[in-house]
Design an enzyme around this catalytic site. Structure first.
Site, mmCIF file in Angstrom:
data_model
loop_
_atom_site.group_PDB
_atom_site.id
_atom_site.type_symbol
_atom_site.label_atom_id
_atom_site.label_comp_id
_atom_site.label_asym_id
_atom_site.label_seq_id
_atom_site.Cartn_x
_atom_site.Cartn_y
_atom_site.Cartn_z
ATOM 1 N N ARG A 51 0.770 -1.240 -0.074
ATOM 2 C CA ARG A 51 0.026 -0.081 0.045
ATOM 3 C C ARG A 51 0.802 1.226 -0.004
ATOM 4 N NH1 ARG A 51 -4.837 2.376 -1.203
ATOM 5 N NH2 ARG A 51 -6.025 3.169 0.554
ATOM 6 N N THR A 103 -9.613 0.975 -9.148
ATOM 7 C CA THR A 103 -8.824 -0.097 -8.696
ATOM 8 C C THR A 103 -8.832 -1.078 -9.539
ATOM 9 O OG1 THR A 103 -9.349 0.603 -6.488
ATOM 10 C CG2 THR A 103 -8.363 -1.418 -6.625
ATOM 11 N N THR A 107 -4.352 -0.491 -7.112
ATOM 12 C CA THR A 107 -5.118 0.884 -7.195
ATOM 13 C C THR A 107 -4.442 2.032 -7.366
ATOM 14 O OG1 THR A 107 -7.053 2.123 -6.409
ATOM 15 C CG2 THR A 107 -5.345 1.345 -4.621
ATOM 16 N N ASN A 128 -6.622 4.493 -6.680
ATOM 17 C CA ASN A 128 -7.826 5.113 -6.273
ATOM 18 C C ASN A 128 -8.447 5.779 -7.360
ATOM 19 O OD1 ASN A 128 -9.385 5.870 -3.787
ATOM 20 N ND2 ASN A 128 -8.299 7.843 -3.563
ATOM 21 N N ASP A 148 -7.794 8.662 0.653
ATOM 22 C CA ASP A 148 -8.258 7.588 1.566
ATOM 23 C C ASP A 148 -8.002 7.673 2.998
ATOM 24 O OD1 ASP A 148 -9.659 6.092 -0.334
ATOM 25 O OD2 ASP A 148 -8.028 4.569 -0.520
ATOM 26 N N SER A 187 -7.660 1.078 3.528
ATOM 27 C CA SER A 187 -8.254 0.538 1.991
ATOM 28 C C SER A 187 -9.282 -0.318 2.351
ATOM 29 C CB SER A 187 -7.143 -0.116 1.485
ATOM 30 O OG SER A 187 -7.556 -0.703 0.300
ATOM 31 N N GLY A 247 -13.559 -0.923 -6.848
ATOM 32 C CA GLY A 247 -14.783 -0.501 -6.446
ATOM 33 C C GLY A 247 -14.886 0.368 -5.405
ATOM 34 N N GLY A 248 -13.621 0.680 -4.802
ATOM 35 C CA GLY A 248 -13.917 1.728 -3.674
ATOM 36 C C GLY A 248 -14.430 0.920 -2.518
#
Length: 571
Positions: free
Chosen positions: A110, A382, A400, A402, A424, A453, A474-475
């Site tokens: 990440r 993503t 991702t 984002n 985020d 996340s 898909g967030g």
């Protein structure tokens, strides 16, 4: 070769059964034909990704004798070329691996906040968030983790030479790839924004209007990938590429420094594990909320769901919605980067706690979200791909930028897009982010911290054997999409393709309404839900679930989401 040492688990949930509820059956008026369409079937190996060329690159590696991790590296680098809206080297993500012998690992690559980041960096003098500052432009970018992540995974679990895994991406960037209709549409939609926020000309803006079949050539990206091929992570986090990133930051007022790049490391994390009957789930822990939230959703809803009713019956939709409402409230308060805050994992997954969270659910009436708070005592662009190789090794990867095309900043001279993952973080407690998610103190900005996340790459076992590999972009909807896809297969007996293709619905505590895709809920179901007090709002299609199911005869079924250009191939 260094091997990851983490083999334990955070929390093993108890076994649950599906017992009929006490409410009357809804009746045949809610029943629609179940989608039993099978996806691509393969005897030995399968790759499912967001783009046909990336899938082909991964399958070619498997045919050459590479394992699932080798194929994952090839797919990730290929996506950085052919799927610029989300595929990346300027972003980050998570990987879940299950080896054929049952060993499981999770890798965190990440993005991180730059060292110069500060808690209130996106707030004005009145303490209000400055519009778009965390979403577009140079200050929106976190320190990228993808390159370090691919190297860490390959060093520990790969088998073929790394250079050969990156070369297909280099070739595609140099000679160019034909745009799909969807990719052309995306560049036309966001091209002006990319031009506005990038300080130098980019490959994405060489034409004013793109059409399907047009060739996108990315020579600067090919040069960057070549440096990574030849020098490893030093070809990205040091030397020329690092100089280009920092120069871009200086031109645009960004924060990423040479020290931020040199200091970045991917981290092996302890998997989050859970169980549902004969099924064992392996997923990602903090700083991803996905694994914990998925296990919470199953723990809260499974005792109440009715397998004798359709999955979209108002009773089942109500139960799943009430579980989602409570899980997202917990997420907002408790979840963040466990290197910076204490995440009460055991408490969140405790059986008694999950039972208590659903104790006040009225099976005939919706709960108001403003009456639901986090329950413990005080303490969307993503992409995903799933791979199974011929030996039975499995990889589930979600990465991702984002938002679509991330920050819309292309690193001048390097040819790749930077993420906008800083959004985020909780810019201000109680303020929603791009996806409407509410954040709290646990996810406040701090230098070097990884932002929370929703990515939920997951692998499922049944009776000790590989059963399913699944995940999605898909967030905020990632968690509920994986949750619903899994339940549709194991509870309602759908095929992998049927479960992936079926329309979905989503609730995330706040805002307080059920979001649903077209045809997800029959009219009679929506009428019943409204009568129960739910508010419903239709939305565009979301998520791109890519899954692989091991069939009873040992063959593999690939489910590629028709919402995108996603493609399943196997042999």
């Amino acid at each position: 070769m260094i091997r990851p040492l983490i083999t334990g688990f955070i929390c093993l949930l108890p076994l649950w059964g599906f017992k009929p509820g006490t409410v009357p059956a809804a009746g045949d008026r809610y029943v629609v034909p179940r989608d039993t369409t099978r996806g691509v079937i393969a005897d030995r190996a399968m790759v499912v990704s967001a783009h046909p060329l990336a899938t082909e690159a991964g399958l070619a590696v498997l045919r050459q004798g590479g394992n699932a991790v080798d194929a994952a590296v090839a797919v990730q680098y290929a996506l950085a070329v052919v799927f610029p809206v989300a595929g990346n080297i300027g972003g980050g993500g998570f990987m879940v691996v299950r080896m054929a012998d049952g060993r499981a690992y999770t890798l965190d690559f990440r993005e991180k906040a730059p060292g110069a980041a500060s808690r209130d960096m996106y707030l004005d003098a009145k303490g209000e968030a400055i519009p778009n500052l965390s979403l577009l432009g140079h200050q929106a970018a976190g320190v990228p983790g993808t390159v370090a992540g691919m190297k860490a995974a390959h060093d520990s679990l790969g088998s073929l030479p790394m250079a050969g895994l990156i070369q297909p991406a280099i070739d595609m960037a140099r000679r160019g790839v034909a745009l799909t209709e969807r990719e052309a549409r995306g560049l036309n939609r966001d091209g002006e924004t990319i031009k506005q926020y990038s300080t130098l000309p980019t490959a994405f803006t060489t034409r004013k209007t793109w059409a399907a079949g047009d060739t996108l050539r990315q020579p600067r990206l090919a040069e960057t990938l070549t440096r990574i091929r030849d020098l490893g992570p030093a070809g990205f986090y040091e030397g020329k590429t690092a100089d280009l990133i920092v120069a871009e930051m200086k031109r645009g007022g960004g924060l990423i420094s040479h020290e931020d790049l040199r200091a970045y490391r991917a981290v092996w994390r302890t998997p989050v594990r859970g169980a549902l009957g004969d099924y064992r789930l392996i997923s990602m822990g903090p700083p991803s909320s996905g694994g914990i939230c998925l296990m919470q959703l199953l723990g809260m809803s499974a005792p109440l769901l009715r397998a004798d009713l359709p999955y979209h019956d108002p009773y089942n939709v109500h139960v799943m919605t009430e579980a989602e409402r409570r899980v997202y409230a917990d997420r907002a308060k408790y979840l963040g980067d466990s290197d910076f805050v204490k995440v009460p994992v055991s408490g969140l997954l405790d059986t008694a706690y999950l039972r208590h969270r659903m104790a006040d659910v009225d099976l005939m009436r919706a709960t108001r979200s403003d009456s639901v708070q986090a329950g413990l005592p005080e303490a969307m662009e993503t992409t995903h791909f799933s791979i199974v190789d011929s030996a039975g090794n499995a990889v589930s990867v979600t990465t991702t930028l984002n938002g679509s095309y991330g920050s819309c900043v292309v690193v001048g001279g390097a040819g790749f897009l930077l993420n906008n993952e800083m959004d985020d973080f909780s810019l201000k407690p109680g303020r929603p982010n791009l996806y409407g998610l509410i954040g709290g103190e646990a996810n406040a900005i701090a230098p070097g911290k990884r932002m929370l996340s929703a990515m939920t790459p997951t692998i499922v076992e049944k009776d000790g054997r590989l059963f399913m590999v699944v995940g999605t972009p898909g967030g905020s909807t990632i968690i509920t999409s994986v949750y619903q896809t899994f339940l549709r297969v194991v509870v309602w007996g759908m095929s992998m393709q049927g479960a992936v293709s079926a329309p979905r619905f989503h609730h995330q505590w706040l805002p307080d309404y059920i979001q649903y895709e077209a045809e997800a809920l029959p009219v009679a179901v929506m009428d019943s839900l409204r009568a129960m007090g739910h508010t419903l709002r239709q939305r565009d299609s979301y998520g791109r679930v890519d899954g692989i199911l091991v069939l009873p005869d040992g063959r593999l079924e690939g489910g590629a989401d028709p919402r995108g250009d996603d493609t399943a191939l196997g042999y």
